[in-house]
Design an enzyme around this catalytic site. Sequence first.
Site, PDB file in Angstrom:
ATOM      1  N   GLY A   1     -31.244 -21.052  37.463  1.00  0.00           N
ATOM      2  CA  GLY A   1     -31.985 -20.174  38.366  1.00  0.00           C
ATOM      3  C   GLY A   1     -31.174 -18.932  38.684  1.00  0.00           C
TER       4      GLY A   1
ATOM      5  N   LYS B   1     -28.144 -25.262  46.176  1.00  0.00           N
ATOM      6  CA  LYS B   1     -27.413 -26.530  46.189  1.00  0.00           C
ATOM      7  C   LYS B   1     -26.465 -26.593  47.386  1.00  0.00           C
ATOM      8  CE  LYS B   1     -26.615 -27.785  41.987  1.00  0.00           C
ATOM      9  NZ  LYS B   1     -25.897 -27.468  40.759  1.00  0.00           N
TER      10      LYS B   1
ATOM     11  N   ASN C   1     -35.274 -24.956  38.107  1.00  0.00           N
ATOM     12  CA  ASN C   1     -36.192 -23.894  37.664  1.00  0.00           C
ATOM     13  C   ASN C   1     -36.807 -24.199  36.302  1.00  0.00           C
ATOM     14  OD1 ASN C   1     -34.386 -22.601  39.704  1.00  0.00           O
ATOM     15  ND2 ASN C   1     -35.698 -20.849  39.244  1.00  0.00           N
TER      16      ASN C   1
ATOM     17  N   GLU D   1     -39.856 -23.432  41.288  1.00  0.00           N
ATOM     18  CA  GLU D   1     -38.633 -24.170  41.595  1.00  0.00           C
ATOM     19  C   GLU D   1     -38.987 -25.507  42.234  1.00  0.00           C
ATOM     20  OE1 GLU D   1     -35.561 -21.980  43.557  1.00  0.00           O
ATOM     21  OE2 GLU D   1     -36.487 -20.055  43.090  1.00  0.00           O
TER      22      GLU D   1
ATOM     23  N   ARG E   1     -48.228 -25.002  52.178  1.00  0.00           N
ATOM     24  CA  ARG E   1     -48.326 -23.743  52.946  1.00  0.00           C
ATOM     25  C   ARG E   1     -48.051 -22.553  52.038  1.00  0.00           C
ATOM     26  NH1 ARG E   1     -43.147 -21.760  53.653  1.00  0.00           N
ATOM     27  NH2 ARG E   1     -41.485 -23.303  53.468  1.00  0.00           N
TER      28      ARG E   1
ATOM     29  N   PHE F   1     -38.354 -15.604  56.700  1.00  0.00           N
ATOM     30  CA  PHE F   1     -37.674 -16.313  57.782  1.00  0.00           C
ATOM     31  C   PHE F   1     -36.654 -15.402  58.440  1.00  0.00           C
ATOM     32  CE2 PHE F   1     -39.243 -19.636  55.008  1.00  0.00           C
ATOM     33  CZ  PHE F   1     -39.868 -20.470  55.926  1.00  0.00           C
TER      34      PHE F   1
HETATM   35  P1  ADP Z   1     -30.036 -22.707  40.130  1.00  0.00           P
HETATM   36  O1  ADP Z   1     -29.948 -21.374  40.783  1.00  0.00           O
HETATM   37  O2  ADP Z   1     -29.397 -22.750  38.767  1.00  0.00           O
HETATM   38  O3  ADP Z   1     -31.453 -23.233  40.094  1.00  0.00           O
HETATM   39  P2  ADP Z   1     -29.524 -24.605  42.322  1.00  0.00           P
HETATM   40  O4  ADP Z   1     -28.407 -24.447  43.332  1.00  0.00           O
HETATM   41  O5  ADP Z   1     -30.915 -24.349  42.800  1.00  0.00           O
HETATM   42  O6  ADP Z   1     -29.152 -23.694  41.058  1.00  0.00           O
HETATM   43  O7  ADP Z   1     -29.403 -26.070  41.710  1.00  0.00           O
HETATM   44  C1  ADP Z   1     -30.405 -26.503  40.811  1.00  0.00           C
HETATM   45  C2  ADP Z   1     -29.893 -27.518  39.806  1.00  0.00           C
HETATM   46  O8  ADP Z   1     -29.334 -28.644  40.491  1.00  0.00           O
HETATM   47  C3  ADP Z   1     -31.012 -28.065  38.967  1.00  0.00           C
HETATM   48  O9  ADP Z   1     -31.267 -27.241  37.831  1.00  0.00           O
HETATM   49  C4  ADP Z   1     -30.503 -29.456  38.577  1.00  0.00           C
HETATM   50  O10 ADP Z   1     -29.758 -29.387  37.376  1.00  0.00           O
HETATM   51  C5  ADP Z   1     -29.571 -29.814  39.727  1.00  0.00           C
HETATM   52  N1  ADP Z   1     -30.111 -30.821  40.676  1.00  0.00           N
HETATM   53  C6  ADP Z   1     -29.405 -31.898  41.127  1.00  0.00           C
HETATM   54  N2  ADP Z   1     -30.136 -32.628  41.986  1.00  0.00           N
HETATM   55  C7  ADP Z   1     -31.346 -32.008  42.094  1.00  0.00           C
HETATM   56  C8  ADP Z   1     -32.552 -32.314  42.843  1.00  0.00           C
HETATM   57  N3  ADP Z   1     -32.619 -33.405  43.661  1.00  0.00           N
HETATM   58  N4  ADP Z   1     -33.610 -31.486  42.707  1.00  0.00           N
HETATM   59  C9  ADP Z   1     -33.532 -30.398  41.897  1.00  0.00           C
HETATM   60  N5  ADP Z   1     -32.430 -30.060  41.172  1.00  0.00           N
HETATM   61  C10 ADP Z   1     -31.338 -30.852  41.256  1.00  0.00           C
HETATM   62 MG    MG Z   2     -32.682 -23.259  41.867  1.00  0.00          MG
END
Ligand code: ADP
Ligand code: MG
Length: 161
Positions: free
Chosen positions: A15, A21, A29, A79, A104, A109
């Site tokens: 993403g 995270k 994504n 997402e 929603r 925010f």
């Molecule tokens: P990005 O900007 O790359 O999407 P994120 O901080 O949103 O980074 O983290 C997303 C990634 O975390 C996902 O692509 C997946 O590999 C991992 N992940 C681990 N646990 C989960 C979860 N419970 N739901 C969604 N993604 C998760």
């Molecule tokens: Mg993400």
Amino acid sequence: MRSLPYFCRGQVVRGFGRGSKDLGIPTANFPESVVDTLPADISTGIYYGWACVDNGDIHKMVMSIGWNPYYKNTKKSIETHVIHTFKGDFYGQILSVAMVGYIRPERGFESLDELIAAIHSDIEEAKIKLDLPEHLKLKEHHFFKTSVSTTANQILNGHRL
Ligand code: ADP
Ligand code: MG
């Protein structure tokens, strides 16, 4: 929305690194190819439904469909936060989702705390709604039983009941 429930599948891509995270709410994504095939009546906002990674267990999920700031808000992004604690990341693996209902619209925010609180309330709503018998039965849908190829960027959209 006539298109619900809507089933789609695609390879998890990186993403925008907005640190979801770090907030405890990672969002997986979908690639543009999946976003581009969304039916027109699926509007932006927050959805709930079911999700599985590759051929793993089926978990509850919340999903945000919104405008992607990286592309100057000209492109939608999808997402998915899977309501489950995974051992690690699953980039490159196949995420299958059944979008079941709408929570929603998108909104702004005042603070990060307010955003996090809203997502937690979305998660609670998703958990309760998905326990309804009409939603629980979608976990058994054949969409989740079809085997997933991890080598292809496979999209199986438009599976209707
Ligand atoms: P990005 O900007 O790359 O999407 P994120 O901080 O949103 O980074 O983290 C997303 C990634 O975390 C996902 O692509 C997946 O590999 C991992 N992940 C681990 N646990 C989960 C979860 N419970 N739901 C969604 N993604 C998760
Ligand atoms: Mg993400």
